[in-house]
Design a protein around this motif. Structure first.
Motif, PDB file in Angstrom:
ATOM      1  N   GLY A 143     -44.776  24.923 -42.604  1.00 38.90           N
ATOM      2  CA  GLY A 143     -44.363  23.320 -42.878  1.00 38.90           C
ATOM      3  C   GLY A 143     -43.716  23.802 -43.880  1.00 38.90           C
ATOM      4  O   GLY A 143     -42.973  22.383 -43.908  1.00 38.90           O
ATOM      5  N   LEU A 146     -40.322  21.583 -44.466  1.00 38.27           N
ATOM      6  CA  LEU A 146     -40.452  20.778 -42.906  1.00 38.27           C
ATOM      7  C   LEU A 146     -39.671  19.320 -43.295  1.00 38.27           C
ATOM      8  O   LEU A 146     -38.610  18.930 -44.551  1.00 38.27           O
ATOM      9  CB  LEU A 146     -41.741  19.853 -41.989  1.00 38.27           C
ATOM     10  N   SER A 160     -47.728  20.752 -41.079  1.00 38.24           N
ATOM     11  CA  SER A 160     -47.564  21.570 -39.963  1.00 38.24           C
ATOM     12  C   SER A 160     -46.559  20.710 -39.004  1.00 38.24           C
ATOM     13  O   SER A 160     -46.968  19.237 -39.017  1.00 38.24           O
ATOM     14  CB  SER A 160     -48.107  22.287 -39.700  1.00 38.24           C
TER      15      SER A 160
END
Length: 292
Positions: A143, A146, A160
């Motif tokens: 993650g 991201l 995540s």
């Protein structure tokens, strides 16, 4: 509406730690802390395995000081612990590697702040009863880095992809908004302000119970999604008019001034690019289908 993420570009890497034993600093020698009114108290606090408090339970009213629900992890030394705290993402899978619960799987649900610096992991209660302080746990970190296509100014923090995709959301006037149980007014932001937003938590103040009730915060549960108004957490947690952060309630309340429930910030934006709307069901226990 499906969010387009850069999932294919993310790197998955292992980070790990051991179940942290509750501890007290060597000095001062007495174990007591001071409540907001100056009264000394001695209550369970962060660390260890908490058998009877879980994500989804109430955040207020426990005879405890900022307790972590479930299991608390810490790295073997300061460097490795920093890596664990920064790279572990809320929603990541954790696996027990040693002890009687070897092979059991859990989910990262939060991070604690300065002085404790631990990663909080949910395991079902029957698994917790088999665990011991010192058991080794590996987290599949996935993650970091991201990003959301078309909303790059919304910074994801220790989040995540699995959790992000499960969050209630909508786009309103070009602004990406997420469902939250309540919004924390900027004047109720407490411990953690001014500190790094990587690997820690931001507490809400809870001494003024009238203010909590007026803001709809007095019935929060662990795992609830909350918005924090006028707070920029891109690098350090700080006041910025028009900014917003969104986080997960990861720790319980406590008697100390400035240390209400701890919030693990998972996204932030500086100038109105991130919004929130009320959704009373926005809790990661149900969103991630955590087993009790």
């Amino acid at each position: 509406m499906t969010l387009n993420l850069n999932e294919a570009d993310l790197v998955a890497v292992s980070v790990g730690g051991i179940i942290a034993h509750p501890s007290f600093p060597g000095l001062p020698a007495e174990p007591y802390r001071l409540a907001a009114d100056g009264t000394p108290f001695l209550l369970p606090t962060w660390g260890g395995i908490v058998y009877n408090v879980s994500v989804g339970d109430r955040a207020f009213g426990w005879a405890a000081d900022c307790i972590h629900p479930g299991v608390s992890l810490r790295g073997a030394d300061d460097g490795r612990n920093r890596g664990l705290n920064v790279f572990a993402c809320v929603g990541n899978t954790a696996v027990v590697m040693t002890g009687h619960a070897q092979g059991a799987k859990g989910v990262v649900t939060g991070k604690s702040g300065r002085f404790s610096e631990q990663v909080i992991v949910h395991f079902p209660k029957d698994v917790r009863r088999k665990m011991a302080a010192g058991d080794q746990i590996v987290v599949k970190s996935y993650g970091t880095g991201l990003a959301i296509e078309g909303h790059e100014e919304v910074n994801c923090k220790g989040l995540s992809p699995d959790l992000l995709k499960a969050l209630p959301h909508r786009i309103d006037g070009g602004v990406l908004k997420f469902g939250v149980v309540a919004t924390v007014p900027a004047f109720l932001v407490g411990a953690g302000a001014g500190l790094t937003s990587e690997g820690g938590s931001l507490h809400m103040q809870s001494t003024d119970r009238v203010a909590l009730k007026e803001a709809g915060l007095d019935q929060l549960r662990l795992g609830d999604l909350v918005a924090i108004e006028n707070t920029d957490s891109r690098y350090n947690h700080g006041y910025l008019r028009g900014a917003m952060s969104i986080g997960v309630v990861g720790q319980t309340d406590g008697p100390r001034a400035g240390y209400g429930p701890g919030i693990t910030v998972i996204m932030t934006a500086p100038k109105g690019q991130l919004g929130a709307y009320t959704d009373s069901t926005a809790n990661i226990a149900s969103l991630l289908k955590l087993e009790a």
